[in-house]
Design a protein around this motif. Structure first.
Motif, mmCIF file in Angstrom:
data_model
loop_
_atom_site.group_PDB
_atom_site.id
_atom_site.type_symbol
_atom_site.label_atom_id
_atom_site.label_comp_id
_atom_site.label_asym_id
_atom_site.label_seq_id
_atom_site.Cartn_x
_atom_site.Cartn_y
_atom_site.Cartn_z
ATOM 1 N N PRO A 204 30.565 38.474 38.546
ATOM 2 C CA PRO A 204 31.694 38.554 37.603
ATOM 3 C C PRO A 204 32.597 37.334 37.619
ATOM 4 N N GLU A 205 32.712 36.665 38.758
ATOM 5 C CA GLU A 205 33.547 35.469 38.830
ATOM 6 C C GLU A 205 33.052 34.373 37.895
ATOM 7 N N TYR A 206 31.760 34.441 37.546
ATOM 8 C CA TYR A 206 31.166 33.416 36.686
ATOM 9 C C TYR A 206 30.824 33.965 35.304
ATOM 10 N N GLY A 207 31.448 35.084 34.967
ATOM 11 C CA GLY A 207 31.237 35.675 33.649
ATOM 12 C C GLY A 207 29.867 36.291 33.474
ATOM 13 N N LEU A 208 29.263 36.702 34.570
ATOM 14 C CA LEU A 208 27.914 37.248 34.543
ATOM 15 C C LEU A 208 27.902 38.656 35.127
ATOM 16 N N SER A 209 26.794 39.356 34.894
ATOM 17 C CA SER A 209 26.613 40.691 35.457
ATOM 18 C C SER A 209 25.171 40.828 35.912
ATOM 19 N N VAL A 210 24.927 41.827 36.745
ATOM 20 C CA VAL A 210 23.566 42.078 37.206
ATOM 21 C C VAL A 210 22.656 42.378 36.025
#
Length: 249
Positions: A204-210
């Motif tokens: 989430p810190e990098y604007g991503l999700s699993v």
């Protein structure tokens, strides 16, 4: 383990591994297709100093969570750097990935240090002119997994092959016998899942999700796997042409 000839005279590829979750992945079938007997040395648990640096026909150095500058905490890193220095002095073939690239940079006399921010995701690299005339040319237009926060100065006497907007040094080579990449050509579906389980809470810190990373793996993974095979395949074919190793049959 590493000073004997391979089975039936096959060349030996010694893989220096730092974490069971960071394995050979996509790169394994390419080595096997080119006739290698692949052997592993788990650097945190085995004696790196027991390796004859010039015995393996090829050394592959994989990634890890460690930083090159943490040798006080992880003393085997200093042993690996010394092993690589001795291979470099002999121009003995070596291929490095992520931490492996950083260890090669250190062995070549460059500084390795923390970057300003981690580079995480399925991302492309930008080739230099030298990169377009190297095995890394197969990375053009392909997105690979990036998951690192360290970087390095470009060592003297190497060619920079690729960069990215965040990290200028994504690949370099010396001659036709040393190739290092910061991005992760080895990541296949299994490794990807292992990384999501181990480090997915960072996303989430990098604007991503699993889930988003799984979608990217499904769409980008096949092209990355093909490019990975082409990069390593062209590199080892170059070794075959210089008489170091046999060509693929």
């Amino acid at each position: 383990m590493t000073d004997a000839a391979g089975t039936a005279g096959r060349p030996i590829a010694l893989v220096l591994r730092h974490d069971s979750a960071i394995g050979l992945g996509n790169l394994g079938p390419t080595l096997e297709a080119h006739g290698y007997e692949v052997r592993f040395l788990d650097a945190p648990n085995e004696d790196v100093t027991a390796v004859d640096p010039l015995a393996p026909d090829l050394i592959v150095v994989l990634g890890g969570d460690e930083g090159v500058y943490q040798a006080d905490e992880y003393p085997y890193l200093a042993d690996e750097i010394e092993l690589l220095r001795r291979r470099i002095a002999a121009e003995a073939p070596v291929f490095g990935v992520c931490l492996g690239a950083q260890l090669l940079a250190a062995a070549l006399g460059a500084d390795v240090y923390r970057g300003p921010r981690k580079e995480v995701g399925w991302l492309g690299v930008e080739l230099t002119d030298a990169g377009e005339d190297s095995p890394v040319r197969h990375a053009a237009g392909v997105r690979f997994v990036q998951w690192h926060g360290d970087t390095f100065d470009l060592p003297e006497g190497v060619e920079r092959l690729a960069g990215s907007p965040q990290y200028a040094n994504q690949a370099f080579r010396r001659g036709d016998w040393l190739l290092a990449v910061q991005f992760h050509p080895e990541v296949d579906r299994e490794i990807h899942e292992d990384w999501l389980a181990a480090w997915g809470d960072e996303l989430p810190e990098y604007g991503l999700s699993v889930d988003g990373m799984r979608e990217l793996q499904a769409s980008c993974g096949p092209a990355a796997g093909a490019a990975s095979a082409a990069i390593l395949g062209e590199f080892v074919e170059g070794l075959a042409r210089r008489g170091e190793l046999p060509r693929a049959s």
